[in-house]
Motif scaffolding. Structure first.
Motif, short mmCIF file in Angstrom:
data_model
loop_
_atom_site.label_atom_id
_atom_site.label_comp_id
_atom_site.label_asym_id
_atom_site.label_seq_id
_atom_site.Cartn_x
_atom_site.Cartn_y
_atom_site.Cartn_z
N PHE A 46 0.83 -1.20 0.00
CA PHE A 46 0.00 0.00 0.00
C PHE A 46 0.87 1.26 0.00
O PHE A 46 1.94 1.28 0.63
CB PHE A 46 -0.92 0.04 1.23
N GLN A 48 1.38 5.06 1.30
CA GLN A 48 0.97 5.85 2.45
C GLN A 48 0.84 7.32 2.04
O GLN A 48 1.71 7.85 1.35
CB GLN A 48 1.98 5.72 3.58
N LEU A 71 -3.98 4.79 3.73
CA LEU A 71 -3.36 3.89 2.76
C LEU A 71 -4.21 3.81 1.49
O LEU A 71 -5.43 3.94 1.54
CB LEU A 71 -3.21 2.49 3.35
N SER A 72 -3.54 3.58 0.37
CA SER A 72 -4.26 3.41 -0.89
C SER A 72 -3.36 2.67 -1.87
O SER A 72 -2.14 2.85 -1.87
CB SER A 72 -4.66 4.78 -1.47
N LYS A 73 -3.95 1.82 -2.71
CA LYS A 73 -3.21 1.15 -3.76
C LYS A 73 -3.00 2.13 -4.92
O LYS A 73 -3.95 2.73 -5.40
CB LYS A 73 -3.97 -0.07 -4.26
N ILE A 105 -7.97 2.50 4.73
CA ILE A 105 -7.67 2.19 3.33
C ILE A 105 -8.71 2.85 2.43
O ILE A 105 -9.92 2.65 2.62
CB ILE A 105 -7.64 0.67 3.08
#
Length: 228
Positions: A46, A48, A71-73, A105
């Motif tokens: 992920f 940040q 968090l993110s993809k 997320i």
């Protein structure tokens, strides 16, 4: 300093800028645009992102302001992962009623570099700097940053933030937003800028930031409190 774009931002619209719902619905999702700092990646892949809530205003002196790391993809184009700390603009999907906290997320549909990022310049001024008019849509004091959304030309232009040295002896620092555009046929597009005001905000006598701009819409003077 120009920052290379990392993903297409064509889908990003300047319609919302905070993690708050803009209607009375109690379920579902909505998309919002925010300024964030890139914080690297986690062991499970992920990205940040460090977010400073604009409702917290400017933070100065020993008050560092509150931040949230979510968090993110993200897959950056051509492998151009930004350096840690790089300030970016992104569009994220929020669930209505969700509490944003460390480790949350979020899905995102676009991450991009800013049109302009820089530090405030402290200069001795005999008069207010000359500036072309700029169409300001939003001014967001976020911790140590001033985040700006505007319509402006991204080519053959520059945007600076200048602080009058003499104003630092008072409790109100006077800053000028200076927009320079050298193209007669310049095409205005969505323009995202952010400036780091740490060198001014860290002065404990500064209680207010007064911003003067040659705005082509609305007010041309804005005053923001500084939380020390």
């Amino acid at each position: 300093m120009k920052i290379t774009k990392f993903l297409s931002i064509c889908a990003i619209l300047a319609s919302a800028f905070t993690f708050s719902a803009c209607n009375s619905e109690t379920s579902g999702t909505y998309q919002t645009i925010i300024f964030v700092n890139y914080g690297g990646t986690t062991a499970d892949g992920f990205c940040q992102y460090v977010y400073s809530d604009p409702t917290g205003g400017f933070s100065g002196g020993s008050n560092t302001g509150s931040t949230i790391t979510f968090l993110s993809k993200t897959i950056f184009s051509e492998g151009k992962t930004p350096a840690i700390g790089t300030r970016l603009i992104g569009q994220f999907t929020i669930t209505l009623g969700e509490e944003l906290k460390n480790g949350t997320i979020l899905d995102n549909s676009g991450i991009a570099g800013l049109s302009k990022f820089g530090n405030v310049d402290i200069e001795t001024l005999d008069a207010a700097p000359q500036s072309n008019p700029i169409y300001i849509q939003s001014l967001l004091p976020s911790g140590k940053y001033l985040d700006i959304v505007a319509l402006a030309a991204s080519q053959n232009s520059d945007l600076r933030l200048v602080c009058d040295q003499s104003s630092l002896n008072s409790d109100t620092a006077v800053l000028y937003l200076v927009y320079e555009c050298n193209a007669l046929d310049a095409v205005e597009t969505q323009y995202f800028a952010s400036f780091d005001l740490s060198s001014v905000l860290n002065l404990t006598n500064i209680k207010n930031i007064k911003l003067v701009a040659n705005s082509s819409n609305g007010s041309s003077e804005y005053t923001f409190p500084v939380k020390q």
